[in-house]
Design a protein around this motif. Structure first.
Motif, mmCIF file in Angstrom:
data_model
loop_
_atom_site.group_PDB
_atom_site.id
_atom_site.type_symbol
_atom_site.label_atom_id
_atom_site.label_comp_id
_atom_site.label_asym_id
_atom_site.label_seq_id
_atom_site.Cartn_x
_atom_site.Cartn_y
_atom_site.Cartn_z
ATOM 1 N N ARG A 33 5.594 -0.732 9.041
ATOM 2 C CA ARG A 33 6.015 0.214 10.081
ATOM 3 C C ARG A 33 7.333 0.876 9.697
ATOM 4 N N SER A 36 0.062 3.589 6.098
ATOM 5 C CA SER A 36 -0.658 2.424 6.625
ATOM 6 C C SER A 36 -1.795 2.010 5.696
ATOM 7 N N ALA A 38 6.727 3.461 7.119
ATOM 8 C CA ALA A 38 6.127 4.657 7.716
ATOM 9 C C ALA A 38 7.179 5.472 8.458
ATOM 10 N N THR A 98 1.428 1.741 14.863
ATOM 11 C CA THR A 98 2.075 2.238 16.086
ATOM 12 C C THR A 98 1.954 1.253 17.248
ATOM 13 N N ILE A 139 1.798 8.807 8.503
ATOM 14 C CA ILE A 139 1.658 7.421 8.965
ATOM 15 C C ILE A 139 0.336 6.832 8.462
ATOM 16 N N SER A 140 -0.733 7.602 8.510
ATOM 17 C CA SER A 140 -2.039 7.113 8.044
ATOM 18 C C SER A 140 -2.006 6.772 6.565
ATOM 19 N N SER A 147 -4.124 -0.189 9.838
ATOM 20 C CA SER A 147 -4.621 1.038 10.450
ATOM 21 C C SER A 147 -3.473 1.754 11.174
ATOM 22 N N PHE A 148 -3.730 2.999 11.551
ATOM 23 C CA PHE A 148 -2.740 3.771 12.292
ATOM 24 C C PHE A 148 -2.384 3.077 13.603
ATOM 25 N N ARG A 190 1.329 12.223 11.846
ATOM 26 C CA ARG A 190 0.211 11.272 11.928
ATOM 27 C C ARG A 190 -0.470 11.091 10.574
ATOM 28 N N GLU A 191 -0.519 12.160 9.788
ATOM 29 C CA GLU A 191 -1.116 12.050 8.451
ATOM 30 C C GLU A 191 -0.232 11.194 7.536
#
Length: 137
Positions: free
Chosen positions: A82, A59, A85, A70, A55-56, A65-66, A52-53
């Motif tokens: 995407r 992004s 990421a 997603t 991806i953040s 944004s996250f 998640r970090e």
């Protein structure tokens, strides 16, 4: 089906608190080989960056944004972000399988595979355990 009998499972059991017979000396500690001692010092579980970090970070670089990365939107620039990421997560986290990465992105594993093919994703020597291409069917 295997069914263990109680007598067989308790055959070698000792009651708690009972010490071995005093007549038998306990084995002396062995001196370790230097290679074994050095191996035990290796940190096997290195810290991993959470997906998640990753991806953040990607992004933010693309200005999304996250939730947008997603989410279900299919605008061309968003899809490119995407895919970037997905590639970043797949390269940084070799321990994650394609279905696991797909769950993070709310996608099917085949969508993840498509993104990795578009972005030049994991090579066979980079794949995690149990992910061998060309396996016999």
């Amino acid at each position: 089906m295997f069914i263990a009998r109680f007598e067989n499972t308790m055959r070698n059991a000792r009651p708690k608190g009972v010490e071995p017979a005093p007549g038998k000396p306990s084995p002396a500690p062995r001196t370790e080989d230097p290679a074994v001692a050095a191996y035990r010092c290796i940190d096997v579980l290195e810290p991993r960056t959470p997906a998640r970090e990753i991806i953040s970070r990607v992004s933010m670089l693309h200005g999304y944004s996250f939730a947008e990365i997603t989410g279900p939107r299919l605008e061309k620039k968003l899809v490119q972000a995407r895919f970037d990421a997905i590639k970043a997560v797949a390269d940084a986290r070799l321990d994650l399988s394609l279905p696991q990465i797909g769950r993070i992105f709310n996608r099917d594993h085949t969508s993840i595979l498509h993104a990795l093919k578009k972005r030049g994703g994991r090579r066979p020597e980079q794949q995690g355990p149990g992910q061998q291409q060309g396996a016999a069917k």
